[in-house]
Design a protein around this motif. Sequence first.
Motif, PDB file in Angstrom:
ATOM      1  N   UNK A  17      46.513  24.208  44.835  1.00  0.00           N
ATOM      2  CA  UNK A  17      47.605  24.157  45.697  1.00  0.00           C
ATOM      3  C   UNK A  17      48.339  25.651  44.311  1.00  0.00           C
ATOM      4  N   UNK A  18      48.785  25.810  43.330  1.00  0.00           N
ATOM      5  CA  UNK A  18      49.022  26.954  42.749  1.00  0.00           C
ATOM      6  C   UNK A  18      48.173  27.614  42.416  1.00  0.00           C
ATOM      7  N   UNK A  19      46.825  27.937  42.463  1.00  0.00           N
ATOM      8  CA  UNK A  19      45.577  28.809  42.786  1.00  0.00           C
ATOM      9  C   UNK A  19      46.667  29.693  44.310  1.00  0.00           C
ATOM     10  N   UNK A  20      46.556  28.819  45.503  1.00  0.00           N
ATOM     11  CA  UNK A  20      46.797  29.161  46.870  1.00  0.00           C
ATOM     12  C   UNK A  20      48.106  30.151  46.880  1.00  0.00           C
ATOM     13  N   UNK A  21      49.060  29.483  45.927  1.00  0.00           N
ATOM     14  CA  UNK A  21      50.259  29.890  46.293  1.00  0.00           C
ATOM     15  C   UNK A  21      50.549  31.445  45.761  1.00  0.00           C
ATOM     16  N   UNK A  22      49.637  31.353  44.333  1.00  0.00           N
ATOM     17  CA  UNK A  22      49.451  32.701  43.351  1.00  0.00           C
ATOM     18  C   UNK A  22      48.709  33.926  44.384  1.00  0.00           C
ATOM     19  N   UNK A  23      47.642  33.361  45.143  1.00  0.00           N
ATOM     20  CA  UNK A  23      46.535  34.163  46.124  1.00  0.00           C
ATOM     21  C   UNK A  23      47.460  34.390  46.890  1.00  0.00           C
ATOM     22  N   UNK A  24      48.667  34.106  47.513  1.00  0.00           N
ATOM     23  CA  UNK A  24      49.591  34.859  49.252  1.00  0.00           C
ATOM     24  C   UNK A  24      50.353  36.173  48.071  1.00  0.00           C
ATOM     25  N   UNK A  25      50.364  35.448  47.222  1.00  0.00           N
ATOM     26  CA  UNK A  25      51.235  36.637  46.273  1.00  0.00           C
ATOM     27  C   UNK A  25      51.003  37.806  45.787  1.00  0.00           C
ATOM     28  N   UNK A  26      49.842  37.694  45.725  1.00  0.00           N
ATOM     29  CA  UNK A  26      49.022  38.475  44.477  1.00  0.00           C
ATOM     30  C   UNK A  26      48.824  39.877  45.294  1.00  0.00           C
ATOM     31  N   UNK A  27      49.243  41.034  44.432  1.00  0.00           N
ATOM     32  CA  UNK A  27      49.143  42.735  44.431  1.00  0.00           C
ATOM     33  C   UNK A  27      47.956  43.518  44.112  1.00  0.00           C
ATOM     34  N   UNK A  28      48.900  43.388  42.523  1.00  0.00           N
ATOM     35  CA  UNK A  28      48.091  43.898  41.997  1.00  0.00           C
ATOM     36  C   UNK A  28      46.897  44.383  42.373  1.00  0.00           C
ATOM     37  N   UNK A  29      45.958  43.441  42.401  1.00  0.00           N
ATOM     38  CA  UNK A  29      44.580  43.057  42.016  1.00  0.00           C
ATOM     39  C   UNK A  29      43.828  44.162  43.809  1.00  0.00           C
ATOM     40  N   UNK A  45      46.778  43.035  36.553  1.00  0.00           N
ATOM     41  CA  UNK A  45      46.474  43.146  37.536  1.00  0.00           C
ATOM     42  C   UNK A  45      45.634  43.796  38.423  1.00  0.00           C
ATOM     43  N   UNK A  46      45.953  45.045  38.039  1.00  0.00           N
ATOM     44  CA  UNK A  46      46.073  46.019  38.287  1.00  0.00           C
ATOM     45  C   UNK A  46      44.255  46.055  38.008  1.00  0.00           C
ATOM     46  N   UNK A  47      44.239  45.903  36.555  1.00  0.00           N
ATOM     47  CA  UNK A  47      43.008  46.224  35.711  1.00  0.00           C
ATOM     48  C   UNK A  47      42.076  44.856  36.638  1.00  0.00           C
ATOM     49  N   UNK A  48      42.145  44.299  37.228  1.00  0.00           N
ATOM     50  CA  UNK A  48      41.794  43.503  37.752  1.00  0.00           C
ATOM     51  C   UNK A  48      41.747  43.746  38.730  1.00  0.00           C
ATOM     52  N   UNK A  49      42.100  44.680  39.499  1.00  0.00           N
ATOM     53  CA  UNK A  49      41.635  45.583  40.909  1.00  0.00           C
ATOM     54  C   UNK A  49      40.641  46.611  40.492  1.00  0.00           C
ATOM     55  N   UNK A  50      40.584  46.451  39.237  1.00  0.00           N
ATOM     56  CA  UNK A  50      40.041  47.683  39.080  1.00  0.00           C
ATOM     57  C   UNK A  50      38.452  47.339  38.494  1.00  0.00           C
ATOM     58  N   UNK A  51      38.447  46.105  38.215  1.00  0.00           N
ATOM     59  CA  UNK A  51      37.325  45.650  38.215  1.00  0.00           C
ATOM     60  C   UNK A  51      36.413  44.925  39.124  1.00  0.00           C
ATOM     61  N   UNK A  52      37.403  44.894  40.195  1.00  0.00           N
ATOM     62  CA  UNK A  52      36.932  44.643  41.752  1.00  0.00           C
ATOM     63  C   UNK A  52      36.637  45.706  41.663  1.00  0.00           C
TER      64      UNK A  52
END
Lengths: 271, 264, 354
Positions: A200-212, A106-113
């Motif tokens: 719902x899975x996407x929502x719960x993951x979005x709530x939790x996201x940190x690295x990106x 996810x850190x790489x994802x964040x860097x991409x964004x």
Amino acid sequence: MNMRLRSRWWSFGFRSAVMLYFVVLILLPMLGIYTQAFSRGWSFFWTSIIDPLAWQAVLLTLKLAVFATLINVLLGTMIGWVLIRYRFPGRRLLNSLVDLPFALPTAVGGLMILLLLGPGSLVGEAAASIGVEILFHEPAIVLAMMFVTFPFVIRAVQPLLEELDASEEEAAYTLGASKARTFLQVVLPSMLPGIIGGAMLAFSRALAEFGAVVLIAGNIPGRTLVASVYIFGEVESDNPQGAAAVSVLLLTLSLLILWTVNAVTSRRRRL
Amino acid sequence: MRRLWIGLTYAVFGLLIVIPLARIAVGAWAEGWGGLSAAILRPHALHALGMTGLIVLIVTVLNTLFGVMLAIYLARASWLGDRLRRLVNSLVDLPFAVSPVIGGLMIVLLLGPQSVLGAFFGSLGIEIVYALPAMVLATLFITFPLMVREVLPVLQELGTQQEEAASTLGAYSWYTFWQVTWPSIRWGVIYGVVLTVARSMGEFGAVLIVSGNIMNKTQTATTLVYQDVENFNLLAANAVALVLAAVSIALLLLMEWAKTRRGH
Amino acid sequence: MHIEVTGLNKHYGDFHAVRDISFGIAKGRLIGLLGPSGGGKTSILRMLAGLETPSSGEIVFHGRKVVGLPPQERGIGFVFQNYALFKHMTVYDNIAFGLKVMKQSKALIRERVLSLVALTGLAGFEHRYPHQLSGGQRQRVAFARALAPEPQLLLLDEPFAAIDAKIRQELRSWLKETIARLGITSIFVTHDQDEAIEVADEIMIINKGRLEQKGTPWDIYKHPQTPFVASFVGESTIVEQVARLKGFESADARIGTRALIRPEYIEIGKPGEFRLASATEPAVVKQLHFRGSAWMVEAQVGELTLITYRSLEKETLHPGEEVRVLVHRAYLFNEGESWIMENGLKEDPMPVHI
């Protein structure tokens, strides 16, 4: 006889080891965080929660996660449909690229964004020229959440579309239904469980996201500080109990979502 | 209509995945091969990559063993009882619902220097938090469901008949597992391994909290990327990210290959 | 192997699947467990195999109590309903599995497998995988695999259920012959009465977890001991008011008596075809169905509809035609008892001479 006795000891050992592993690794930490959150009593828990920075962070996270989920529902339904129903060059490549946000750190994802939106980039310049700031603002967070949850809806919708019998659509056509009507009344309802479950899975993951998020959010308290980053900050500033209180709030929400999804999917399977 | 949808799909993929990936590659090459190799060959970068490799190795081995066994118990064991089995089955997914940051926090709370356990291990001279053990624990926690969720459905679909047949032919559980069950779940386990490797390599939030991100000691590849970005050293961040992305893509390709293999 | 089962019970939670079943089977017999689906037949078979543990009861193989012994130590062969072939192994490896477990020498295994392959007519298919075989071939592989370790008892769960009707016939007689040749005690489960009657030396009828009757197919057909057995084996029509039939006037002496009448108990024909015209009664042909080797006739007798067959050799009847019907006997039963009643007028003690 001796052999059976020995194998009984072996299997007893295996069972205990696996169950112990499960309890220590999964259950203990979960119980730990709930007890820690209340370890300084209700009032401390309550003050941790009603700290404006805390609840603003939670509310902001909820709001942005809803946005990200809605966009993913639209894009995911479309992409799921396109990848299953249409044959075009590059389809297989795109289909395997869907999972990339899961596979990438996810850190790489964040860097991409960051690179996508940052100064000198196409999107960043375009937005700047019309006076909209994206990076370190809410749109960037939504984009980061979208990125990490991108595969959920697509992967939940695809199997349903594959299962859907083409003759159902053909039947609708022979009964005189237009293409749009057939899609809305025949195809969409059968995709719906997948869309809901994936969302719902996407929502719960979005709530939790940190690295990106942490890399592109700016993290200004009250404005671009999301819950997970807030928790991180509390831990760094040596207030783990306060972090635990907010965590409990977020965690309970995610658990409810997860179990709803499980209940929905298991009921569907039984039908 | 069809053209429009396909075009839109390409646009989304391009904007969200392909262009950013390309920018990482380009960013890493900004100063040519020299810049890229210098960024990666920084001693602490090598140490961070080694750390990540070590964690991936330990976590994958442990979670593969215990994940496969738990999946087998959940699918087969009568000693668990129906209720307990359903309970454990729903609890397996817990880590999916937990933000990695919270996962890390849990470990700090339970094993940190201020906690009872942490103080106990500290008095024995064993460091847990801000050292490798906590990082491994955090990653184990986050990645635990992956293997179980890959193997369990395969076992359920497989059914018990082949195993029962083996038992009526005189084979005991160990022999039956290797000769009958394993060949059928092999591909599920391979998927599980690939997913576990990818996820444990990419774990960031939990590791950041429990590791303290200490250079040359507990820094991993992902926390290094974070630190490089925070220090505005984008070239170095891109270089390390490129390595990670390359491994991820390789894993994805492996997965695709495994899927076509299993198809036969 | 001689088998003795006493007081066998199996509960699944609240469900009492097998109720107090006892029986004995002599060595070398081929037994069919017959009954409707969900009646507990498969549970009995699985308890014999050791795949399920009885809730109570005793199973004795050749004088040795086996409850508590795992399947590995019972010396049985089991053929599963869907064969449960090891799908990643070739035919050869499937059949060799049990022998490899016994750590036999390679040469011995090869010899035994090849002889079984020959016995089951699978020569040339040794290196195929299960998914490359037809249903009948898979069944024979499962059979050969179960036989390879030379079991004392062979158990077969619905062995023909998943096979096309055409080949099923052929496989049945093949299986019966092969088992007879090997002389191995065998028990198979089926819900198909034709199959049980044709293949088994002895049939056990199982219904709702109970053993209704045990005997040779002929015995069971001729002397059913319970209404269930009578209605399950063979074709039949249930008649509520049997006393309305000529010759059965005394049948409802006991309250609640009903009758079960098989097609072959009934003779139908034109008035001139009967020797004992006084025992017949008038009927109207309601429907005719061509059944390949005979006409199936639905005849209306008063308010009752009876079903019987009529040979193609005899003069063809037509719907609406008035005919005579002679009911030779009926199987009568009420709540507690069952008995067979012959037509009272058939053996007229005082024949009328004109």
